[in-house]
Scaffold this active site. Structure first.
Site, short mmCIF file in Angstrom:
data_model
loop_
_atom_site.label_atom_id
_atom_site.label_comp_id
_atom_site.label_asym_id
_atom_site.label_seq_id
_atom_site.Cartn_x
_atom_site.Cartn_y
_atom_site.Cartn_z
N GLY A 109 -2.51 -8.32 11.25
CA GLY A 109 -1.25 -8.55 10.57
C GLY A 109 0.11 -7.75 11.56
O GLY A 109 0.95 -7.39 10.89
N LEU A 133 2.14 -9.04 13.13
CA LEU A 133 3.64 -9.89 13.03
C LEU A 133 4.17 -9.99 11.60
O LEU A 133 5.19 -10.49 11.36
CB LEU A 133 3.37 -11.43 13.32
CG LEU A 133 2.64 -11.50 15.03
CD1 LEU A 133 2.83 -13.01 15.17
CD2 LEU A 133 3.50 -10.64 15.92
N GLY A 134 3.38 -8.97 10.70
CA GLY A 134 4.01 -8.81 9.45
C GLY A 134 5.19 -7.88 9.24
O GLY A 134 5.57 -7.43 10.24
N GLN A 135 5.44 -7.46 8.00
CA GLN A 135 6.38 -6.51 7.80
C GLN A 135 6.38 -5.14 8.55
O GLN A 135 7.33 -4.67 9.33
CB GLN A 135 6.65 -6.05 6.36
CG GLN A 135 7.85 -5.52 6.19
CD GLN A 135 7.83 -4.62 4.47
OE1 GLN A 135 6.75 -4.57 4.03
NE2 GLN A 135 9.06 -4.23 4.26
N ASP A 172 -2.76 -11.62 14.89
CA ASP A 172 -2.09 -12.23 13.56
C ASP A 172 -3.00 -13.68 13.34
O ASP A 172 -3.27 -14.03 14.47
CB ASP A 172 -0.59 -12.27 13.33
CG ASP A 172 -0.21 -11.77 12.11
OD1 ASP A 172 -0.64 -12.90 11.23
OD2 ASP A 172 0.47 -11.18 11.71
N ILE A 173 -2.73 -14.33 12.39
CA ILE A 173 -3.34 -15.47 12.19
C ILE A 173 -2.46 -16.83 12.95
O ILE A 173 -3.30 -17.59 13.33
CB ILE A 173 -3.13 -15.76 10.39
CG1 ILE A 173 -4.32 -16.96 10.30
CG2 ILE A 173 -1.73 -16.05 10.14
CD1 ILE A 173 -4.52 -16.93 8.68
N TYR A 185 -3.43 -6.38 -6.67
CA TYR A 185 -2.59 -5.51 -5.56
C TYR A 185 -3.47 -4.39 -5.67
O TYR A 185 -4.04 -3.64 -5.06
CB TYR A 185 -1.49 -5.96 -5.36
CG TYR A 185 -0.76 -5.06 -4.19
CD1 TYR A 185 -0.99 -5.60 -2.86
CD2 TYR A 185 -0.02 -3.77 -4.49
CE1 TYR A 185 -0.16 -4.84 -1.82
CE2 TYR A 185 0.58 -3.32 -3.47
CZ TYR A 185 0.36 -3.75 -2.11
OH TYR A 185 0.89 -3.21 -1.00
N LYS A 238 -6.08 -1.91 -3.53
CA LYS A 238 -5.66 -0.79 -2.99
C LYS A 238 -6.68 0.28 -3.28
O LYS A 238 -6.91 1.23 -2.48
CB LYS A 238 -4.04 -0.39 -3.36
CG LYS A 238 -3.00 -1.28 -2.47
CD LYS A 238 -3.43 -1.52 -0.96
CE LYS A 238 -2.41 -2.43 -0.35
NZ LYS A 238 -2.55 -2.62 1.28
N1 SER Z 1 5.89 -3.02 -1.08
C1 SER Z 1 4.81 -3.23 -1.95
C2 SER Z 1 4.94 -4.21 -2.83
O1 SER Z 1 6.17 -4.47 -3.52
C3 SER Z 1 4.31 -2.05 -2.53
O2 SER Z 1 3.16 -1.74 -1.92
O3 SER Z 1 4.15 -5.12 -3.05
#
Ligand code: SER
Length: 314
Positions: free
Chosen positions: A8, A10-12, A34-35, A141, A145
């Site tokens: 990942g 190239l992600g945030q 990255d993908i 999510y 986690k």
């Molecule tokens: N920034 C994330 C989200 O809003 C929280 O880990 O999904």
């Protein structure tokens, strides 16, 4: 010397972490994956390989090819997208994590992956949320986690993999946009402030969430990975935060430096529900005590920097 594989990349977070790590450890020692490749600096400034994190064989081959000693697994769907596509989220977030942990085990690498304030849920104490507390998230999510934190603990106890992690709050940056998160409003608001002088928030006034400016988040990752292992009681994952604010407070901070800036509200019930299930503010004492976590940016200092950098960028 570290030799790091990042998923990942190239992600945030990866877009900036890749560059920071290349500065510290040398460009050739940080393998961005990255993908899909793009023309960003992270993709162009050192080794890059295309890796879909659901393909464990390809990930392991890449780790072996570059002889890495560290795996940083960042590829994941954020909260709002995961809520819209829960089965896909489980497969990508958990499948990707399992492949990354297995890769680390096979090549005997140190391991990092981010957890989140999303790991907490509606029954968690909301204010100064302790490091060790009730974790019954109500989102896919969050389920990913919490399971991820436990899985990383398991790989440490069972296989001796040096797994480490942080429970990040919303991360704010002027480089790469987040996608599909609940805290994204706190990034969008700066872009719209520069472009239009106003912002319509999908999160309601009075909704507090923890946040952190990206330079502090990058320092936290580097410091945790360099920390003396014998001091780490909470490997996966440490609460970290730099500030907690509601939409009207970030708007007021922006208006201080951009007179006339205005916020209005068009609440998105899906993302509001997610935000309401998360803490107002978390307690980062364990991170401070066990590896010296610190941050530099509070809300106003971040606002000044964001506005300055975005004026140049936009
Ligand atoms: N920034 C994330 C989200 O809003 C929280 O880990 O999904």
């Amino acid at each position: 010397m570290k030799r790091i594989l990042i998923t990942g990349a190239l992600g945030q977070i990866g877009s900036e972490l890749t560059l920071r790590l290349r500065d510290i450890y040398g460009a050739d020692n940080v393998i961005a994956t990255d993908i899909k490749k793009n023309d960003s600096e992270a993709a162009q400034s050192g080794p890059f390989e295309t890796v879909d994190v659901t393909d464990g064989t390809r990930m392991l081959e890449t780790a072996k090819k570059y002889n890495v000693d560290t795996v940083m697994h960042l590829a994941a769907l954020l909260s709002a997208t995961a809520e819209a596509k829960p089965v896909f989220a489980w497969n990508l977030n958990m499948g990707g994590l399992m492949n990354a942990l297995e890769t680390a085990r096979e090549v005997k690498a140190q391991f990092f992956t981010p957890s989140s304030i999303g790991a907490f849920g509606p029954t968690t104490p909301k204010d100064l949320t302790p490091q060790d507390t009730i974790m019954r998230p109500s989102t896919m999510y969050g389920v990913n986690k919490v399971a991820g934190e436990l899985l990383a603990d398991y790989y440490f106890h069972k296989f001796g993999v040096d797994t480490r992690g942080l429970r990040f709050p919303g991360l704010i940056s002027y480089v790469a946009l987040p996608g599909g998160g609940t805290t994204d409003y706190a990034v969008e608001i700066y872009y719209e402030a520069i472009k239009k002088g106003k912002y319509t928030s999908y999160i309601d006034k009075g909704t507090y969430m923890d946040m952190m400016y990206m330079p502090d988040a990058l320092n936290a990752i580097v410091d945790l990975m360099e920390a003396d292992a014998s001091r780490l009681q909470h490997r996966n994952s440490f609460n970290v935060t730099a500030m907690s604010f509601a939409p009207e407070e970030i708007a007021a901070s922006i208006a201080n430096y951009l007179p006339g800036f205005e916020i209005s509200y068009a609440v998105d019930p899906d993302r509001q529900k997610i935000a309401d299930s998360w803490p107002n503010s978390i307690d980062a004492t364990a991170a401070k005590d066990e590896w010296g976590f610190k941050y530099e940016y509070n809300l106003d200092k971040m606002t000044v920097d964001m506005l300055e950098k975005l004026r140049k960028k936009l």
